[in-house]
Motif scaffolding. Structure first.
Motif, PDB file in Angstrom:
ATOM      1  N   LEU A 438     -42.848   7.089 -39.804  1.00 50.20           N
ATOM      2  CA  LEU A 438     -42.057   6.382 -38.797  1.00 50.20           C
ATOM      3  C   LEU A 438     -40.804   7.167 -38.437  1.00 50.20           C
ATOM      4  N   ALA A 439     -40.256   7.902 -39.423  1.00 48.50           N
ATOM      5  CA  ALA A 439     -39.049   8.690 -39.156  1.00 48.50           C
ATOM      6  C   ALA A 439     -39.365  10.042 -38.530  1.00 48.50           C
ATOM      7  N   GLY A 440     -40.628  10.341 -38.345  1.00 43.55           N
ATOM      8  CA  GLY A 440     -41.023  11.603 -37.739  1.00 43.55           C
ATOM      9  C   GLY A 440     -40.928  12.793 -38.661  1.00 43.55           C
ATOM     10  N   GLU A 441     -40.869  12.549 -39.958  1.00 46.35           N
ATOM     11  CA  GLU A 441     -40.737  13.643 -40.913  1.00 46.35           C
ATOM     12  C   GLU A 441     -42.071  14.321 -41.227  1.00 46.35           C
ATOM     13  N   ILE A 442     -43.179  13.642 -40.950  1.00 45.97           N
ATOM     14  CA  ILE A 442     -44.499  14.254 -41.165  1.00 45.97           C
ATOM     15  C   ILE A 442     -45.347  14.031 -39.924  1.00 45.97           C
ATOM     16  N   THR A 443     -46.358  14.884 -39.752  1.00 46.76           N
ATOM     17  CA  THR A 443     -47.205  14.801 -38.566  1.00 46.76           C
ATOM     18  C   THR A 443     -48.196  13.647 -38.682  1.00 46.76           C
ATOM     19  N   ASP A 444     -48.765  13.287 -37.541  1.00 46.63           N
ATOM     20  CA  ASP A 444     -49.776  12.234 -37.540  1.00 46.63           C
ATOM     21  C   ASP A 444     -50.969  12.618 -38.419  1.00 46.63           C
ATOM     22  N   GLU A 445     -51.398  13.875 -38.297  1.00 46.14           N
ATOM     23  CA  GLU A 445     -52.568  14.314 -39.058  1.00 46.14           C
ATOM     24  C   GLU A 445     -52.313  14.198 -40.558  1.00 46.14           C
ATOM     25  N   ARG A 446     -51.131  14.646 -41.000  1.00 49.31           N
ATOM     26  CA  ARG A 446     -50.804  14.567 -42.428  1.00 49.31           C
ATOM     27  C   ARG A 446     -50.751  13.114 -42.881  1.00 49.31           C
ATOM     28  N   TYR A 447     -50.153  12.244 -42.064  1.00 50.97           N
ATOM     29  CA  TYR A 447     -50.006  10.847 -42.454  1.00 50.97           C
ATOM     30  C   TYR A 447     -51.359  10.167 -42.581  1.00 50.97           C
TER      31      TYR A 447
END
Length: 532
Positions: A438-447
């Motif tokens: 949610l904070a944009g610290e990781i990519t969608d793919e990683r999440y």
């Protein structure tokens, strides 16, 4: 022993369950087995070597691969269909898809596939458990093997067939080797036989005359008790230093080696040229004619392994029987309590309890059919205690069944759910991962990749917890049908293994003439630790 323990269970230094899942680690379980360690100088070297090879292979595969649990079956044969407790534990973990510590099971590694299976039913059980979840990996000395492929079943059965052929060839080569030595008159020596030198060629100057005297007494019609006294009064100890027993002396007196003969598969080896028994190239204690006279009174048993899984055509393979806590399993015992009962009669000569093992013996007297009796004095007993077999079996079975019901209920009520901490940690990891996304610290793919893996494993553990709660709740209702399991679900060997595990000793005390058996004071049980 310490080396074996070091290679068992969870390896040290591996990440936690949550870390393995979050990092996408491929969690492997490792299986090692060695068949026979009795002749080896280091009984754990084979196991240690196998696990060492597997560790090196996993390191070469890269940091994504980890061994999360190790299984060891030491001194157990798969070719003989021995019961292998760690193999059974591995099968259970494959079906559950988690180890007892909560690690997911993504694959199996071994040094060679015949460490896991060598028989068709073993292959079928393993591959069924392996395929209970998709996408798993299997590694052996040849590298990665796809057990989901179309030809995997055929390849597995071919390997099993080849393995069976190797077992038969090994047995055939062993027999040929023994026949070759018999043909050349070479004695077969394992442990030094009583009456001979360590190489089996020369007679022992102290022991051989004693054996000769016993042979002559046997031919003259002396009772076996009298022959036992000959050995007892000689002052010569047994090879192990224990007391002389009648059965041991029978085997010594009736040994084919005494007359220079060799027996293979229960028959005397014959000279091909003369058609007469082949006389070996070692000193003899008696003649063949004298040995035949001894054999009219006692003939050595034909030794056959009851764990041989290569049955005759049309026969079913013998099932493996579990050996509880390392105890060996009986081969041909007919009666439930043979060898488990001890004589409690006080011997007049020593003023101590006899404590000899009671034997099951068929009888034509009364309706019992068989009795448990103390052996005679010549075989270490006192002949002073006897009991009805069925009545004694019934009393001990009642104790065993009652204890099994108590332990089943207690285990269900008190056994904790050990993976609660893993569930809590996975929940925390999932929440932290969601906040980072949610904070944009990781990519969608990683999440999405990491969260799917964590959620899948979390769901499996939550299902295990639900099943545990149901089992605990069921303990308040009707108890499991232990009676049916004992009477119809177990064979004699399994029942005897449970009795050996439950009791340290079962003492049968004398009750006097004319009194009923089954009195409370007649049987005294000493429970094993954990069963009190």
């Amino acid at each position: 022993m310490l080396a074996e323990l070091a290679e068992h269970g969870v390896p040290t230094g591996i990440p936690s369950v949550a870390e393995c899942i979050e990092q996408g680690v491929i969690c492997l379980i490792a299986y090692a087995r060695i068949s026979d360690t009795r002749r080896g100088k280091n009984e754990t070297s084979g196991i240690t070597t196998q696990h060492g090879c597997m560790r090196m292979r996993v390191r070469r595969m890269g940091p994504r691969y980890r061994i999360v649990r190790r299984y060891i079956d030491n001194d157990l044969s798969s070719a003989k269909n021995d019961y292998r407790p760690e193999y059974e534990a591995m099968i259970d973990d494959l079906i559950r898809h988690t180890t007892p510590e909560g690690y997911p099971v993504h694959g199996v590694i071994c040094t060679e596939e015949d460490r896991i299976y060598r028989l068709p039913d073993q292959w079928q059980r393993f591959v069924t458990a392996f395929r209970s979840h998709p996408g798993r990996h299997f590694y052996d000395h040849a590298g990665h093997q796809d057990l989901y492929a179309e030809g995997a079943d055929l390849r597995g059965l071919i390997n099993v067939t080849v393995s069976l052929g190797e077992i038969r060839k090994k047995k055939s080569r062993t027999r040929i080797w023994h026949e070759g030595r018999a043909m050349r008159g070479i004695p077969h020596v394992g442990v030094r036989p009583f009456g001979w030198s360590p190489d089996g060629r020369m007679s022992n100057p102290e022991e051989a005359p004693l054996v000769r005297k016993a042979v002559e007494a046997c031919i003259a019609g002396e009772s076996w008790a009298g022959i036992v006294r000959i050995f007892q009064e000689s002052g010569i100890p047994t090879r192990s230093g224990g007391p002389w027993r009648g059965q041991t002396i029978k085997q010594i007196v009736a040994n084919p080696r005494n007359a220079g003969l060799r027996m293979i598969d229960g028959t005397v080896y014959m000279d091909e040229e003369t058609g007469q028994p082949k006389i070996g190239d070692w000193e003899t204690i008696c003649t063949v004619a004298e040995l035949e006279q001894v054999w009219t009174r006692y003939r050595p048993r034909i030794r056959r392994t009851s764990r041989d899984v290569l049955p005759a055509t049309g026969e079913e393979p013998r099932p493996a029987v579990p050996a509880e806590r390392g105890r060996s399993v009986d081969k041909a015992t007919k009666y439930l309590l043979s060898g488990h009962l001890r004589c409690g009669r006080v011997r007049p000569d020593t003023e101590r309890p006899c404590m000899a093992k009671l034997r099951g013996t068929a009888t034509n007297k009364g309706i019992a059919g068989y009795t448990y009796t103390c052996p005679p004095k010549s075989e270490g007993g006192c002949s002073g205690v006897g009991r009805s077999g069925p009545e004694t079996d019934r009393r001990i079975e009642e104790l065993v069944i009652t204890k099994m019901k108590e332990r089943a209920t207690r285990a269900t009520l008190t056994e904790p759910f050990t993976k609660e901490g893993v569930i809590t940690e996975l929940d925390r990891k999932l929440d932290a991962l969601h906040r980072k996304w949610l904070a944009g610290e990781i990519t969608d793919e990683r999440y999405f990749t990491a969260s799917i893996d964590i959620r899948d494993h979390l769901v499996r553990l939550q299902m295990e917890r639900t099943a545990w709660k149901k089992e605990r709740k069921a303990a308040d209702g009707p108890s499991m049908d232990v009676d049916h399991l004992w009477r119809d679900g177990m064979n004699l060997g399994q029942k005897r293994a449970i009795i050996a595990d439950m009791f340290t000793m079962i003492i049968v005390n004398p009750v006097g003439r004319g009194r009923k058996t089954g009195k409370e004071q007649a049987i005294q049980v000493v429970w094993s630790q954990g069963y009190e």
